[in-house]
Enzyme design. Sequence first.
Site, PDB file in Angstrom:
ATOM      1  N   CYS A   1       0.827  -1.211   0.000  1.00 37.80           N
ATOM      2  CA  CYS A   1       0.000   0.000   0.000  1.00 37.80           C
ATOM      3  C   CYS A   1       0.866   1.267   0.000  1.00 37.80           C
ATOM      4  CB  CYS A   1      -0.970  -0.011   1.176  1.00 37.80           C
ATOM      5  SG  CYS A   1      -0.260  -0.578   2.732  1.00 37.80           S
TER       6      CYS A   1
HETATM    7  N1  LIG Z   1      -4.574  -4.579   4.999  1.00 36.62           N
HETATM    8  C1  LIG Z   1      -4.070  -3.813   4.049  1.00 36.62           C
HETATM    9  O1  LIG Z   1      -4.363  -2.596   3.965  1.00 36.62           O
HETATM   10  C2  LIG Z   1      -3.128  -4.413   3.025  1.00 36.62           C
HETATM   11  C3  LIG Z   1      -2.716  -3.592   1.964  1.00 36.62           C
HETATM   12  C4  LIG Z   1      -1.849  -4.125   1.002  1.00 36.62           C
HETATM   13  C5  LIG Z   1      -1.416  -5.427   1.125  1.00 36.62           C
HETATM   14  N2  LIG Z   1      -1.815  -6.191   2.175  1.00 36.62           N
HETATM   15  C6  LIG Z   1      -1.302  -7.568   2.252  1.00 36.62           C
HETATM   16  O2  LIG Z   1      -2.390  -8.437   1.899  1.00 36.62           O
HETATM   17  C7  LIG Z   1      -2.277  -9.656   2.643  1.00 36.62           C
HETATM   18  C8  LIG Z   1      -3.586  -9.868   3.418  1.00 36.62           C
HETATM   19  O3  LIG Z   1      -3.754  -8.754   4.281  1.00 36.62           O
HETATM   20  P1  LIG Z   1      -5.003  -8.623   5.254  1.00 36.62           P
HETATM   21  O4  LIG Z   1      -4.890  -7.284   5.859  1.00 36.62           O
HETATM   22  O5  LIG Z   1      -6.229  -9.014   4.540  1.00 36.62           O
HETATM   23  O6  LIG Z   1      -4.633  -9.750   6.328  1.00 36.62           O
HETATM   24  P2  LIG Z   1      -5.581 -10.411   7.433  1.00 36.62           P
HETATM   25  O7  LIG Z   1      -6.737  -9.517   7.685  1.00 36.62           O
HETATM   26  O8  LIG Z   1      -4.682 -10.761   8.568  1.00 36.62           O
HETATM   27  O9  LIG Z   1      -6.086 -11.760   6.724  1.00 36.62           O
HETATM   28  C9  LIG Z   1      -5.209 -12.812   6.408  1.00 36.62           C
HETATM   29  C10 LIG Z   1      -6.010 -13.938   5.771  1.00 36.62           C
HETATM   30  O10 LIG Z   1      -5.112 -15.000   5.418  1.00 36.62           O
HETATM   31  C11 LIG Z   1      -5.597 -16.244   5.928  1.00 36.62           C
HETATM   32  N3  LIG Z   1      -4.406 -17.012   6.299  1.00 36.62           N
HETATM   33  C12 LIG Z   1      -3.521 -16.743   7.293  1.00 36.62           C
HETATM   34  N4  LIG Z   1      -2.501 -17.628   7.277  1.00 36.62           N
HETATM   35  C13 LIG Z   1      -2.746 -18.463   6.232  1.00 36.62           C
HETATM   36  C14 LIG Z   1      -2.078 -19.599   5.701  1.00 36.62           C
HETATM   37  N5  LIG Z   1      -0.922 -20.018   6.234  1.00 36.62           N
HETATM   38  N6  LIG Z   1      -2.613 -20.249   4.649  1.00 36.62           N
HETATM   39  C15 LIG Z   1      -3.785 -19.821   4.097  1.00 36.62           C
HETATM   40  N7  LIG Z   1      -4.470 -18.758   4.558  1.00 36.62           N
HETATM   41  C16 LIG Z   1      -3.948 -18.079   5.611  1.00 36.62           C
HETATM   42  C17 LIG Z   1      -6.499 -15.871   7.085  1.00 36.62           C
HETATM   43  O11 LIG Z   1      -7.596 -16.767   7.179  1.00 36.62           O
HETATM   44  P3  LIG Z   1      -7.643 -18.091   8.028  1.00 36.62           P
HETATM   45  O12 LIG Z   1      -6.709 -17.898   9.187  1.00 36.62           O
HETATM   46  O13 LIG Z   1      -9.066 -18.254   8.404  1.00 36.62           O
HETATM   47  O14 LIG Z   1      -7.200 -19.152   7.060  1.00 36.62           O
HETATM   48  C18 LIG Z   1      -7.071 -14.520   6.658  1.00 36.62           C
HETATM   49  O15 LIG Z   1      -8.228 -14.710   5.871  1.00 36.62           O
HETATM   50  C19 LIG Z   1      -1.075  -9.497   3.573  1.00 36.62           C
HETATM   51  O16 LIG Z   1       0.036 -10.121   2.985  1.00 36.62           O
HETATM   52  C20 LIG Z   1      -0.876  -7.993   3.641  1.00 36.62           C
HETATM   53  O17 LIG Z   1       0.459  -7.619   3.889  1.00 36.62           O
HETATM   54  C21 LIG Z   1      -2.678  -5.722   3.120  1.00 36.62           C
END
Ligand SMILES: NC(=O)c1ccc[n+]([C@@H]2O[C@H](COP(=O)([O-])OP(=O)(O)OC[C@H]3O[C@@H](n4cnc5c(N)ncnc54)[C@H](OP(=O)(O)O)[C@@H]3O)[C@@H](O)[C@H]2O)c1
Length: 355
Positions: A152
Amino acid sequence: MISAAIVGGTGYTGIELIRLLSSHPEVSIDLLTSRSEAGRRADEIFPSLRGISDLVFSDLGDETLTALQKCDVVFFATPHGVAMQQAEALTQAGVKVVDLAADFRLQSLADFEHWYQQPHACPDLLKTAVYGLPEINRDKLSEALVVGNPGCYPTTAILGLKPIIELENVQAERLIEPRIVIDAKSGVSGAGRQAKLALNYAETTDNFNAYGVTGHRHLPEIEQGIEQLLSSQFSHRVRFLPHLVPMIRGMFSSIHLELTEAGKAIDWQSTFEDSYHQEAFIDVLPAGIYPDTRSVRASNRLRIAVHQNNERSELTVLVVQDNLVKGAAGQAVQNMNVMFGLDETLGLNFAPIVP
Ligand SMILES: NC(=O)c1ccc[n+]([C@@H]2O[C@H](COP(=O)([O-])OP(=O)(O)OC[C@H]3O[C@@H](n4cnc5c(N)ncnc54)[C@H](OP(=O)(O)O)[C@@H]3O)[C@@H](O)[C@H]2O)c1
């Protein structure tokens, strides 16, 4: 219809992908995975999806890969290190991959291993991955099998610097001094949905703190963006200072630059307007206007303002976006549109939400 899967549908970028793809005219979400909520309907966990999505979370265990291989595109909305374990098998089956994490962003293996503290699982595939900033990499994205969706903060930094670096390249002279200071603020959803003490309501509300000042994972991505993506002819030193601010969504990056004598002579407002006039999602604000985060909330738009001091020696570029949309899920959908030869704005052309 494009058959899509979302891995990690319970996170903040995951639900944002469900929201965007559910109303995308060319996409059907055929698989939504979660390990923690398997068997539950998505609209049980996110009531905002009632009447919009009938999807049920699934955890197919060892069968997950086989199920993902039946889709046309897989979005990984997961922590770093997950997508790279499955990307090779998926691309071999002809499935396109968009990773919202960092597995396919940094081309340098040494940088990846240093900043993410793990070896890369598929270095050869990494070499073919395309960095997902359509405003710069549109042509490569149309051929891409694997896309590393940008972080981001780097989205705001690289797009905020693009017109300047490109003009330096065209004029073959320095227009800004080598030091670039990026003072950036993110809403709390930037840290994801998992429970962490530092992200508690009482810790984040009515509070404002810096973090990662001595080094943040997005720094090498910003540097790579300047050096490789924008092919800068000149070296720059980037100082990147991220902060957490008490809002849910939104990101505000202030980029501080000192102009050289040649840079003082440039009409920066026109330079930015010319650079972005054909971009559907980039809005260069009129001179003198300050952007705010709510002007982009829940939308794929990124707004930029360019301010120069009276002596014309300093330039400040102000960039706002929604971290979950242009900073993550919206950009991922924009990338998918380009990868599949669709109109880039499909499913993304909606107004921000105010107030
Ligand atoms: N939040 C932001 O603004 C943002 C912006 C740009 C990029 N990102 C990137 O996008 C990605 C997701 O971010 P987020 O904010 O959505 O994270 P989050 O809210 O922590 O969600 C992570 C998701 O991944 C799943 N998960 C966790 N460990 C896993 C594994 N080992 N295998 C399969 N599924 C797994 C979790 O579901 P379960 O535990 O139920 O499986 C959950 O649905 C991250 O890499 C983050 O750095 C985030």
